[in-house]
Design a protein around this motif. Structure first.
Motif, mmCIF file in Angstrom:
data_model
loop_
_atom_site.group_PDB
_atom_site.id
_atom_site.type_symbol
_atom_site.label_atom_id
_atom_site.label_comp_id
_atom_site.label_asym_id
_atom_site.label_seq_id
_atom_site.Cartn_x
_atom_site.Cartn_y
_atom_site.Cartn_z
ATOM 1 N N ILE A 1 0.846 -1.185 0.000
ATOM 2 C CA ILE A 1 0.000 0.000 0.000
ATOM 3 C C ILE A 1 0.883 1.236 0.000
ATOM 4 C CG2 ILE A 1 -1.632 1.350 1.396
ATOM 5 C CD1 ILE A 1 -2.827 -1.279 2.350
ATOM 6 N N GLU A 2 0.573 2.197 -0.845
ATOM 7 C CA GLU A 2 1.274 3.480 -0.840
ATOM 8 C C GLU A 2 0.651 4.326 0.272
ATOM 9 O OE1 GLU A 2 2.644 7.025 -3.937
ATOM 10 O OE2 GLU A 2 1.134 5.555 -4.558
ATOM 11 N N ASN A 3 1.422 4.619 1.303
ATOM 12 C CA ASN A 3 0.875 5.243 2.503
ATOM 13 C C ASN A 3 0.291 6.625 2.265
ATOM 14 O OD1 ASN A 3 1.398 3.075 4.250
ATOM 15 N ND2 ASN A 3 3.513 3.725 4.540
ATOM 16 N N ASN A 4 0.819 7.343 1.299
ATOM 17 C CA ASN A 4 0.300 8.679 0.977
ATOM 18 C C ASN A 4 0.120 8.778 -0.532
ATOM 19 O OD1 ASN A 4 -0.486 11.333 0.945
ATOM 20 N ND2 ASN A 4 1.402 12.160 1.786
ATOM 21 N N PRO A 5 -0.977 8.228 -1.054
ATOM 22 C CA PRO A 5 -1.144 8.093 -2.504
ATOM 23 C C PRO A 5 -1.728 9.333 -3.181
ATOM 24 C CG PRO A 5 -2.988 7.077 -1.415
ATOM 25 C CD PRO A 5 -2.103 7.626 -0.325
ATOM 26 N N PHE A 6 -1.203 10.496 -2.821
ATOM 27 C CA PHE A 6 -1.775 11.737 -3.336
ATOM 28 C C PHE A 6 -0.728 12.591 -4.034
ATOM 29 C CE2 PHE A 6 -4.495 10.666 0.339
ATOM 30 C CZ PHE A 6 -5.721 10.606 -0.306
ATOM 31 N N SER A 7 -1.148 13.240 -5.096
ATOM 32 C CA SER A 7 -0.311 14.225 -5.771
ATOM 33 C C SER A 7 -0.107 15.442 -4.867
ATOM 34 C CB SER A 7 -0.983 14.658 -7.078
ATOM 35 O OG SER A 7 -0.341 15.798 -7.617
ATOM 36 N N GLN A 8 1.020 16.109 -5.043
ATOM 37 C CA GLN A 8 1.294 17.339 -4.296
ATOM 38 C C GLN A 8 0.860 18.578 -5.077
ATOM 39 O OE1 GLN A 8 2.382 17.132 -1.027
ATOM 40 N NE2 GLN A 8 1.928 14.981 -1.524
ATOM 41 N N ASN A 9 0.139 18.381 -6.170
ATOM 42 C CA ASN A 9 -0.328 19.490 -6.994
ATOM 43 C C ASN A 9 -1.456 20.232 -6.285
ATOM 44 O OD1 ASN A 9 -1.184 21.248 -8.964
ATOM 45 N ND2 ASN A 9 -1.853 19.660 -10.412
ATOM 46 N N ALA A 10 -1.154 21.419 -5.781
ATOM 47 C CA ALA A 10 -2.137 22.195 -5.017
ATOM 48 C C ALA A 10 -3.321 22.646 -5.868
ATOM 49 C CB ALA A 10 -1.458 23.412 -4.389
ATOM 50 N N ASP A 11 -3.162 22.659 -7.192
ATOM 51 C CA ASP A 11 -4.252 23.091 -8.067
ATOM 52 C C ASP A 11 -5.453 22.154 -8.021
ATOM 53 O OD1 ASP A 11 -2.790 25.272 -8.818
ATOM 54 O OD2 ASP A 11 -2.210 24.498 -10.784
ATOM 55 N N ILE A 12 -5.225 20.907 -7.582
ATOM 56 C CA ILE A 12 -6.331 19.951 -7.504
ATOM 57 C C ILE A 12 -7.416 20.470 -6.569
ATOM 58 C CG2 ILE A 12 -6.986 17.617 -6.777
ATOM 59 C CD1 ILE A 12 -4.215 16.690 -7.706
ATOM 60 N N ASP A 13 -7.008 21.069 -5.468
ATOM 61 C CA ASP A 13 -7.975 21.670 -4.547
ATOM 62 C C ASP A 13 -8.303 23.110 -4.931
ATOM 63 O OD1 ASP A 13 -8.251 19.414 -3.021
ATOM 64 O OD2 ASP A 13 -6.853 20.041 -1.466
ATOM 65 N N LYS A 14 -7.309 23.820 -5.440
ATOM 66 C CA LYS A 14 -7.488 25.244 -5.736
ATOM 67 C C LYS A 14 -8.575 25.472 -6.774
ATOM 68 C CE LYS A 14 -4.891 29.328 -7.288
ATOM 69 N NZ LYS A 14 -3.568 29.825 -7.725
ATOM 70 N N TYR A 15 -8.624 24.608 -7.778
ATOM 71 C CA TYR A 15 -9.555 24.838 -8.878
ATOM 72 C C TYR A 15 -10.766 23.908 -8.844
ATOM 73 C CZ TYR A 15 -5.858 27.766 -10.660
ATOM 74 O OH TYR A 15 -4.905 28.752 -10.786
ATOM 75 N N GLU A 16 -11.199 23.558 -7.629
ATOM 76 C CA GLU A 16 -12.463 22.842 -7.512
ATOM 77 C C GLU A 16 -13.610 23.701 -8.045
ATOM 78 O OE1 GLU A 16 -13.236 21.780 -3.492
ATOM 79 O OE2 GLU A 16 -12.395 19.780 -3.707
ATOM 80 N N HIS A 17 -14.588 23.040 -8.627
ATOM 81 C CA HIS A 17 -15.773 23.768 -9.066
ATOM 82 C C HIS A 17 -16.558 24.207 -7.842
ATOM 83 C CE1 HIS A 17 -19.881 24.175 -10.964
ATOM 84 N NE2 HIS A 17 -19.120 24.898 -11.757
ATOM 85 N N GLU A 18 -16.917 25.482 -7.772
ATOM 86 C CA GLU A 18 -17.540 26.035 -6.570
ATOM 87 C C GLU A 18 -18.883 25.398 -6.251
ATOM 88 O OE1 GLU A 18 -19.487 29.952 -8.810
ATOM 89 O OE2 GLU A 18 -17.646 30.142 -7.624
ATOM 90 N N ALA A 19 -19.550 24.822 -7.236
ATOM 91 C CA ALA A 19 -20.859 24.208 -6.984
ATOM 92 C C ALA A 19 -20.740 22.791 -6.426
ATOM 93 C CB ALA A 19 -21.681 24.182 -8.272
ATOM 94 N N THR A 20 -19.580 22.155 -6.614
ATOM 95 C CA THR A 20 -19.399 20.778 -6.148
ATOM 96 C C THR A 20 -18.057 20.612 -5.443
ATOM 97 O OG1 THR A 20 -18.556 20.174 -8.340
ATOM 98 C CG2 THR A 20 -20.885 19.740 -7.902
ATOM 99 N N PRO A 21 -17.812 21.350 -4.363
ATOM 100 C CA PRO A 21 -16.552 21.201 -3.638
ATOM 101 C C PRO A 21 -16.527 19.897 -2.852
ATOM 102 C CG PRO A 21 -18.005 22.635 -2.413
ATOM 103 C CD PRO A 21 -18.710 22.318 -3.713
ATOM 104 N N ALA A 22 -15.340 19.362 -2.608
ATOM 105 C CA ALA A 22 -15.228 18.107 -1.853
ATOM 106 C C ALA A 22 -15.904 18.204 -0.494
ATOM 107 C CB ALA A 22 -13.755 17.726 -1.688
#
Length: 267
Positions: A118-139
């Protein structure tokens, strides 16, 4: 692909997806594609002459070139997705979401999803993934996607959600392993509740939890399913020996812990 990105409201700051993921899941999946928000994982389906086809995308694999690394990361992301769904829905589901294979969006051979570790931290470090969320459907708009999203920065949550993602009752061997997994979840919730001054006794019925731990620790009751081997202990007066009852109890414990933890650490 362009239509999928348009439907999700993804802006031009994020590149088109590189990899497409094949998905196997239950009949709930079409509804889930609308209810799991954010840019971490995009869930989608087609209903055409071939029947209903389930698939997914994730920016967390799009920067990776090596298919072996993609396969490993998808395996880990899949565990976290199912863990987040189980905790948010506060229930186990017989047919979890399974990432079965993946391929380049612009064509190429299929690769299976697998991992030696298992990859313990399987996430990209690209901050744009959160920065450019669509405002109508945020996580943050759905509990399941919020839990998944917070796993990127909250190690306590990520460790717990991984454990919940490992729950499986689809075979005798997996059921044996799940008793141990449930006890690990109990251990984690109890430890982190104490560490963070959460009231553990309010997260679940102490009597039923004691019945669960009594069963897990008793080889007389559970045999090979037990957490311990033969210890010479007597049979407990009361114990939960049904795996479905135990799973429901511990999922409820994990659900309540996550709600308290998110409220305290990520208000």
């Amino acid at each position: 692909m362009a239509q999928f990105n348009k439907l999700l409201g993804i802006k031009n700051m994020l590149s088109p997806h590189k990899w497409e993921i094949g998905v196997s899941a239950g009949s709930y999946y079409p509804s889930l594609t609308q209810d799991f928000w954010g840019n971490d994982i995009g869930l989608a389906y087609d209903d055409d002459h071939l029947g209903m086809q389930f698939y997914a995308f994730s920016y967390h694999i799009d920067e990776i070139e090596d298919p072996e690394h993609v396969a490993c990361r998808l395996f880990s992301l899949n565990l976290l997705l199912n863990g987040a769904l189980r905790v948010a829905w506060n229930k186990n589901f017989a047919v979890p979401v399974e990432f079965t294979h993946f391929a380049l969006c612009d064509g190429g051979g299929q690769h299976s999803v697998h991992a030696a570790n298992i990859e313990n931290n399987p996430f990209s470090q690209n901050a744009d993934i959160d920065k450019y969320e669509h405002e109508a459907t945020p996580a943050s708009g759905r509990l399941s996607s919020r839990i998944f999203n917070l796993c990127k920065k909250d190690e306590v949550l990520r460790s717990l959600i991984f454990q919940v993602g490992l729950i499986s009752l689809n075979s005798s061997l997996e059921t044996i392993m799940t008793w141990g997994t449930l006890y690990k979840i109990y251990d984690s919730v109890k430890y982190h509740s104490k560490k963070n001054n959460y009231d553990f006794l309010k997260l679940g019925d102490p009597g039923r939890i004691n019945q669960f731990t009594a069963a897990c620790n008793s080889s007389l009751l559970l045999g090979v399913y037990a957490r311990h081997g033969d210890m010479g202990w007597g049979q407990p007066a009361a114990a939960i020996t049904d795996i479905n009852e135990a799973t429901s109890l511990i999922l409820d414990l994990a659900n309540k812990f996550c709600l308290v933890h998110i409220g305290a650490q990520h208000p």
